[in-house]
Design a protein around this motif. Structure first.
Motif, PDB file in Angstrom:
ATOM      1  N   LEU A  89       0.752  -1.271   0.068  1.00  0.00           N
ATOM      2  CA  LEU A  89       0.042   0.137  -0.068  1.00  0.00           C
ATOM      3  C   LEU A  89       0.999   1.364   0.006  1.00  0.00           C
ATOM      4  O   LEU A  89       0.608   2.292  -0.809  1.00  0.00           O
ATOM      5  CB  LEU A  89      -0.779  -0.015   1.359  1.00  0.00           C
ATOM      6  CG  LEU A  89      -2.045  -0.917   1.163  1.00  0.00           C
ATOM      7  CD1 LEU A  89      -2.877  -0.754   2.535  1.00  0.00           C
ATOM      8  CD2 LEU A  89      -3.007  -0.450   0.083  1.00  0.00           C
ATOM      9  N   ALA A  90       1.779   1.291   0.697  1.00  0.00           N
ATOM     10  CA  ALA A  90       2.864   2.455   0.826  1.00  0.00           C
ATOM     11  C   ALA A  90       3.312   2.658  -0.549  1.00  0.00           C
ATOM     12  O   ALA A  90       3.569   3.823  -0.687  1.00  0.00           O
ATOM     13  CB  ALA A  90       3.708   2.186   1.983  1.00  0.00           C
ATOM     14  N   LEU A  91       4.001   1.650  -1.130  1.00  0.00           N
ATOM     15  CA  LEU A  91       4.683   1.756  -2.236  1.00  0.00           C
ATOM     16  C   LEU A  91       3.646   2.178  -3.551  1.00  0.00           C
ATOM     17  O   LEU A  91       3.912   3.029  -4.166  1.00  0.00           O
ATOM     18  CB  LEU A  91       4.971   0.313  -2.768  1.00  0.00           C
ATOM     19  CG  LEU A  91       6.084   0.235  -4.093  1.00  0.00           C
ATOM     20  CD1 LEU A  91       6.974   1.235  -4.150  1.00  0.00           C
ATOM     21  CD2 LEU A  91       6.127  -0.987  -4.521  1.00  0.00           C
ATOM     22  N   LYS A  92       2.428   1.538  -3.514  1.00  0.00           N
ATOM     23  CA  LYS A  92       1.262   2.298  -4.476  1.00  0.00           C
ATOM     24  C   LYS A  92       1.123   3.490  -4.366  1.00  0.00           C
ATOM     25  O   LYS A  92       0.852   4.398  -5.238  1.00  0.00           O
ATOM     26  CB  LYS A  92      -0.003   1.443  -4.284  1.00  0.00           C
ATOM     27  CG  LYS A  92       0.141  -0.210  -4.833  1.00  0.00           C
ATOM     28  CD  LYS A  92      -1.190  -0.644  -4.856  1.00  0.00           C
ATOM     29  CE  LYS A  92      -1.108  -2.028  -5.335  1.00  0.00           C
ATOM     30  NZ  LYS A  92      -2.487  -2.710  -5.216  1.00  0.00           N
ATOM     31  N   GLU A  95       4.104   5.750  -5.797  1.00  0.00           N
ATOM     32  CA  GLU A  95       4.201   5.621  -7.025  1.00  0.00           C
ATOM     33  C   GLU A  95       3.059   6.704  -7.574  1.00  0.00           C
ATOM     34  O   GLU A  95       3.287   7.416  -8.354  1.00  0.00           O
ATOM     35  CB  GLU A  95       3.642   4.148  -7.386  1.00  0.00           C
ATOM     36  CG  GLU A  95       4.849   3.271  -7.233  1.00  0.00           C
ATOM     37  CD  GLU A  95       4.450   1.925  -7.752  1.00  0.00           C
ATOM     38  OE1 GLU A  95       3.093   1.492  -7.963  1.00  0.00           O
ATOM     39  OE2 GLU A  95       5.403   1.004  -7.874  1.00  0.00           O
ATOM     40  N   MET A  96       1.838   6.611  -6.889  1.00  0.00           N
ATOM     41  CA  MET A  96       0.840   7.558  -7.343  1.00  0.00           C
ATOM     42  C   MET A  96       1.486   8.923  -7.180  1.00  0.00           C
ATOM     43  O   MET A  96       1.126   9.941  -7.975  1.00  0.00           O
ATOM     44  CB  MET A  96      -0.358   7.477  -6.500  1.00  0.00           C
ATOM     45  CG  MET A  96      -1.700   8.002  -7.036  1.00  0.00           C
ATOM     46  SD  MET A  96      -1.928   9.679  -6.130  1.00  0.00           S
ATOM     47  CE  MET A  96      -1.869   9.282  -4.525  1.00  0.00           C
ATOM     48  N   VAL A  97       1.897   9.466  -5.964  1.00  0.00           N
ATOM     49  CA  VAL A  97       2.324  10.570  -5.605  1.00  0.00           C
ATOM     50  C   VAL A  97       3.312  11.091  -6.478  1.00  0.00           C
ATOM     51  O   VAL A  97       3.457  12.201  -6.999  1.00  0.00           O
ATOM     52  CB  VAL A  97       2.894  10.893  -4.150  1.00  0.00           C
ATOM     53  CG1 VAL A  97       3.485  12.009  -3.827  1.00  0.00           C
ATOM     54  CG2 VAL A  97       1.800  10.506  -3.232  1.00  0.00           C
ATOM     55  N   TRP A  98       4.285  10.205  -6.812  1.00  0.00           N
ATOM     56  CA  TRP A  98       5.581  10.441  -7.691  1.00  0.00           C
ATOM     57  C   TRP A  98       4.849  10.982  -9.202  1.00  0.00           C
ATOM     58  O   TRP A  98       5.422  11.646  -9.755  1.00  0.00           O
ATOM     59  CB  TRP A  98       6.285   9.306  -7.803  1.00  0.00           C
ATOM     60  CG  TRP A  98       7.558   9.622  -8.792  1.00  0.00           C
ATOM     61  CD1 TRP A  98       8.784  10.081  -8.331  1.00  0.00           C
ATOM     62  CD2 TRP A  98       7.637   9.417 -10.221  1.00  0.00           C
ATOM     63  NE1 TRP A  98       9.623  10.298  -9.448  1.00  0.00           N
ATOM     64  CE2 TRP A  98       8.913   9.659 -10.490  1.00  0.00           C
ATOM     65  CE3 TRP A  98       6.797   8.666 -11.068  1.00  0.00           C
ATOM     66  CZ2 TRP A  98       9.434   9.561 -11.903  1.00  0.00           C
ATOM     67  CZ3 TRP A  98       7.353   8.591 -12.363  1.00  0.00           C
ATOM     68  CH2 TRP A  98       8.568   8.893 -12.692  1.00  0.00           C
ATOM     69  N   SER A  99       3.775  10.168  -9.497  1.00  0.00           N
ATOM     70  CA  SER A  99       3.256  10.498 -10.982  1.00  0.00           C
ATOM     71  C   SER A  99       2.707  11.778 -10.841  1.00  0.00           C
ATOM     72  O   SER A  99       2.758  12.488 -11.896  1.00  0.00           O
ATOM     73  CB  SER A  99       2.243   9.162 -11.208  1.00  0.00           C
ATOM     74  OG  SER A  99       2.923   8.137 -11.234  1.00  0.00           O
ATOM     75  N   VAL A 100       1.974  12.085  -9.655  1.00  0.00           N
ATOM     76  CA  VAL A 100       1.471  13.621  -9.745  1.00  0.00           C
ATOM     77  C   VAL A 100       2.377  14.684  -9.730  1.00  0.00           C
ATOM     78  O   VAL A 100       2.300  15.468 -10.554  1.00  0.00           O
ATOM     79  CB  VAL A 100       0.613  13.635  -8.485  1.00  0.00           C
ATOM     80  CG1 VAL A 100       0.168  15.102  -8.346  1.00  0.00           C
ATOM     81  CG2 VAL A 100      -0.846  12.658  -8.626  1.00  0.00           C
TER      82      VAL A 100
END
Length: 138
Positions: A89-92, A95-100
């Motif tokens: 969950l933390a990794l997902k 990844e989402m924050v990095w994409s934003v």
């Protein structure tokens, strides 16, 4: 089994819930604030990590000499699965924050490139972007 059940649920929902005639309205700042106050990701993650540690501590005993021994192997295995889920969950989320963040960087780079163009071109581009943002309620 869980993945199969998830897939079955998605197929069932897709069969029952009709596609909208038009895309749903984008989320507003007020909606974002409401969602953030409703679910605090890091607080929930911290709680789940604490629960996994509690199970791990329960499953392991400390001997008089300071060494650890497993007193409940099944509980320790559950704790490890919980920890793996928390890490996933933390990794997902990361990844989402990095994409934003990458999307915001790209937006800034595009805006900078537009500003470097001549004034008339920049004004036309920003007017077009304003219209797009209006249509998408961004």
């Amino acid at each position: 089994m869980t993945r199969d059940e998830d897939r079955n649920l998605v197929e069932e929902v897709a069969a029952v819930v009709p596609h909208p005639a038009r895309p749903p309205a984008p989320v507003t700042d007020g909606d974002r604030h409401g969602m953030r106050s409703a679910i605090n990701f890091y607080s929930e993650l911290d709680g789940m990590i604490a629960d996994a540690r509690l199970l791990s501590d329960y499953a392991v005993a400390i001997n008089d000499d300071g060494t650890r021994r497993v007193k409940n192997p099944q509980m320790l295995a559950v704790s490890h699965r919980m920890r793996a889920t928390n890490l996933a969950l933390a990794l997902k989320h990361s990844e989402m924050v990095w994409s934003v963040e990458r999307l915001e960087q790209m937006h800034d780079a595009i805006t900078g490139a537009i500003l470097q163009a001549d004034r008339e071109t920049g004004e036309r581009v920003f007017a077009a972007l304003k219209e797009v943002c209006g249509r998408w309620s961004l």
